[in-house]
Design a protein around this motif. Sequence first.
Motif, mmCIF file in Angstrom:
data_model
loop_
_atom_site.group_PDB
_atom_site.id
_atom_site.type_symbol
_atom_site.label_atom_id
_atom_site.label_comp_id
_atom_site.label_asym_id
_atom_site.label_seq_id
_atom_site.Cartn_x
_atom_site.Cartn_y
_atom_site.Cartn_z
ATOM 1 N N PHE A 179 -62.819 24.510 -10.087
ATOM 2 C CA PHE A 179 -62.803 23.087 -9.770
ATOM 3 C C PHE A 179 -63.712 22.370 -10.765
ATOM 4 O O PHE A 179 -64.848 22.791 -10.995
ATOM 5 C CB PHE A 179 -63.316 22.875 -8.345
ATOM 6 N N LYS A 180 -63.217 21.282 -11.371
ATOM 7 C CA LYS A 180 -64.007 20.503 -12.323
ATOM 8 C C LYS A 180 -63.914 19.026 -11.977
ATOM 9 O O LYS A 180 -62.817 18.500 -11.779
ATOM 10 C CB LYS A 180 -63.517 20.701 -13.751
ATOM 11 N N TRP B 43 -65.253 15.220 -13.346
ATOM 12 C CA TRP B 43 -65.826 14.464 -14.459
ATOM 13 C C TRP B 43 -66.452 13.204 -13.888
ATOM 14 O O TRP B 43 -65.791 12.440 -13.182
ATOM 15 C CB TRP B 43 -64.730 14.122 -15.454
ATOM 16 N N GLU C 133 -68.732 21.893 -12.714
ATOM 17 C CA GLU C 133 -67.807 22.960 -12.356
ATOM 18 C C GLU C 133 -68.273 23.612 -11.061
ATOM 19 O O GLU C 133 -69.465 23.769 -10.836
ATOM 20 C CB GLU C 133 -67.743 24.009 -13.466
ATOM 21 N N ASP D 163 -67.061 26.951 -8.633
ATOM 22 C CA ASP D 163 -66.134 28.057 -8.370
ATOM 23 C C ASP D 163 -66.376 28.691 -7.008
ATOM 24 O O ASP D 163 -65.956 29.810 -6.745
ATOM 25 C CB ASP D 163 -66.207 29.108 -9.477
ATOM 26 N N ARG E 278 -62.035 21.068 -0.740
ATOM 27 C CA ARG E 278 -62.010 20.076 -1.826
ATOM 28 C C ARG E 278 -63.045 18.983 -1.562
ATOM 29 O O ARG E 278 -63.775 18.575 -2.462
ATOM 30 C CB ARG E 278 -60.613 19.465 -1.931
ATOM 31 N N SER F 115 -56.830 11.023 -7.357
ATOM 32 C CA SER F 115 -57.905 11.982 -7.654
ATOM 33 C C SER F 115 -58.902 11.379 -8.644
ATOM 34 O O SER F 115 -59.474 12.067 -9.477
ATOM 35 C CB SER F 115 -57.342 13.293 -8.210
ATOM 36 N N LEU G 56 -60.682 16.940 -12.829
ATOM 37 C CA LEU G 56 -60.005 17.439 -14.020
ATOM 38 C C LEU G 56 -59.188 18.695 -13.721
ATOM 39 O O LEU G 56 -58.139 18.908 -14.312
ATOM 40 C CB LEU G 56 -61.028 17.763 -15.117
ATOM 41 N N GLU G 57 -59.714 19.523 -12.832
ATOM 42 C CA GLU G 57 -59.043 20.785 -12.511
ATOM 43 C C GLU G 57 -59.333 21.149 -11.062
ATOM 44 O O GLU G 57 -60.449 20.955 -10.587
ATOM 45 C CB GLU G 57 -59.585 21.869 -13.452
ATOM 46 N N GLU G 58 -58.325 21.644 -10.389
ATOM 47 C CA GLU G 58 -58.473 22.018 -8.977
ATOM 48 C C GLU G 58 -57.999 23.433 -8.736
ATOM 49 O O GLU G 58 -57.102 23.918 -9.410
ATOM 50 C CB GLU G 58 -57.632 21.085 -8.095
ATOM 51 N N ASP G 59 -58.588 24.055 -7.736
ATOM 52 C CA ASP G 59 -58.123 25.364 -7.262
ATOM 53 C C ASP G 59 -56.925 25.131 -6.349
ATOM 54 O O ASP G 59 -56.901 24.176 -5.596
ATOM 55 C CB ASP G 59 -59.198 26.071 -6.444
ATOM 56 N N TYR G 60 -55.975 26.017 -6.400
ATOM 57 C CA TYR G 60 -54.843 25.912 -5.480
ATOM 58 C C TYR G 60 -54.651 27.189 -4.730
ATOM 59 O O TYR G 60 -55.013 28.224 -5.077
ATOM 60 C CB TYR G 60 -53.549 25.555 -6.223
#
Length: 89
Positions: A2-3, A5, A21, A23, A28, A62, A85-89
């Motif tokens: 997960f990131k 910004w 970041e 992890d 969420r 988001s 910027l980035e998500e876990d799914y």
Amino acid sequence: MFKLWVRQIKDNRLQRDMVIEDDTVDTRTHKVMNALEKACYEFDLEKPQWLSSTIRDFQLHSKCRFTKDSFIEEIDFDYLEIQILEEDY
């Protein structure tokens, strides 16, 4: 991974930014709140209040902006923006 910004903007110019970041195995919402808290600590800011419009923007895109209305203290920038910027799914 997960990131998030976080950017501080004044006069349409980037003043400061950072990417956090996370992890951990968490929700969420918890990851966003923890990352925002870390960024506010680094930027020496109070944590902003989540207004209904801010929540709605974040749920839809988001991404959201915290303006002076979201802070109790006076701020010396135009807004604080967060974006996933980035998500876990």
